[in-house]
Design a protein around this motif. Structure first.
Motif, mmCIF file in Angstrom:
data_model
loop_
_atom_site.group_PDB
_atom_site.id
_atom_site.type_symbol
_atom_site.label_atom_id
_atom_site.label_comp_id
_atom_site.label_asym_id
_atom_site.label_seq_id
_atom_site.Cartn_x
_atom_site.Cartn_y
_atom_site.Cartn_z
ATOM 1 N N PRO A 1 0.043 35.911 16.197
ATOM 2 C CA PRO A 1 -0.760 35.914 14.982
ATOM 3 C C PRO A 1 -1.333 37.302 14.704
ATOM 4 O O PRO A 1 -1.511 38.120 15.583
ATOM 5 C CB PRO A 1 -1.882 34.901 15.292
ATOM 6 N N VAL A 2 -1.659 37.538 13.453
ATOM 7 C CA VAL A 2 -2.190 38.830 13.027
ATOM 8 C C VAL A 2 -3.594 39.022 13.585
ATOM 9 O O VAL A 2 -4.425 38.118 13.545
ATOM 10 C CB VAL A 2 -2.209 38.903 11.475
ATOM 11 N N ILE A 3 -3.848 40.189 14.161
ATOM 12 C CA ILE A 3 -5.164 40.510 14.722
ATOM 13 C C ILE A 3 -5.982 41.173 13.630
ATOM 14 O O ILE A 3 -5.554 42.186 13.045
ATOM 15 C CB ILE A 3 -5.023 41.432 15.943
ATOM 16 N N THR A 4 -7.156 40.631 13.352
ATOM 17 C CA THR A 4 -8.010 41.183 12.300
ATOM 18 C C THR A 4 -9.382 41.518 12.879
ATOM 19 O O THR A 4 -9.755 41.045 13.939
ATOM 20 C CB THR A 4 -8.206 40.174 11.141
ATOM 21 N N LEU A 5 -10.097 42.324 12.158
ATOM 22 C CA LEU A 5 -11.469 42.661 12.536
ATOM 23 C C LEU A 5 -12.420 41.635 11.925
ATOM 24 O O LEU A 5 -12.191 41.170 10.806
ATOM 25 C CB LEU A 5 -11.832 44.068 12.055
#
Length: 143
Positions: A138-142
């Motif tokens: 999955p996409v890692i976001t802040l």
């Protein structure tokens, strides 16, 4: 123009190039006007037109801008009848400049060492690599 090109403050080259180009155009216009007056004994044409076209030629040859420069100069002149001569002068100056050397701003970018994208990929770049190959799920976001 020489002073403003090398210093680190945003003082620009646009106005010095306009002044130098219009001065050269004015001198050439005076010269041709003198030739025509000598041979026909009448006033031939407006020297200011040569100033405008001289500024267009020098700007077109140094910056290599075409459409935006044409719009700027036609708006400065406030006369749409100068559109075709300005386009012609800018295109010819760009062609001559392209045959002689690189654009002024491109040379400045190279001198400063600023990275920029080339128009095409280098030969060593793999063409089989896609964005999907380097992305994670999955996409890692802040937060």
């Amino acid at each position: 123009g020489v002073i403003t090109y090398g210093i680190g403050i945003p003082s620009g080259l646009f106005i010095p190039i306009i002044c130098i180009g219009s001065s050269l155009g004015h001198v050439i216009g005076k010269y041709f006007n003198g030739i025509v007056q000598h041979t026909t004994h009448t006033h031939a044409f407006d020297v200011g037109t040569f100033s405008l076209l001289g500024a267009a030629a020098l700007l077109g040859g140094t910056t290599r801008m075409t459409i935006s420069l044409t719009v700027i100069l036609v708006e400065i002149s406030t006369d749409v009848y100068y559109l075709v001569p300005i386009i012609t002068v800018i295109i010819v100056a760009k062609w001559v400049g392209d045959r002689m050397n690189g654009a002024l701003y491109d040379a400045h970018v190279i001198l400063k060492g600023i990275p920029f994208l080339e128009p095409s990929l280098p030969k060593s770049f793999p063409t089989f690599c896609t964005a999907k190959d380097v992305m994670v799920s999955p996409v890692i976001t802040l937060p």
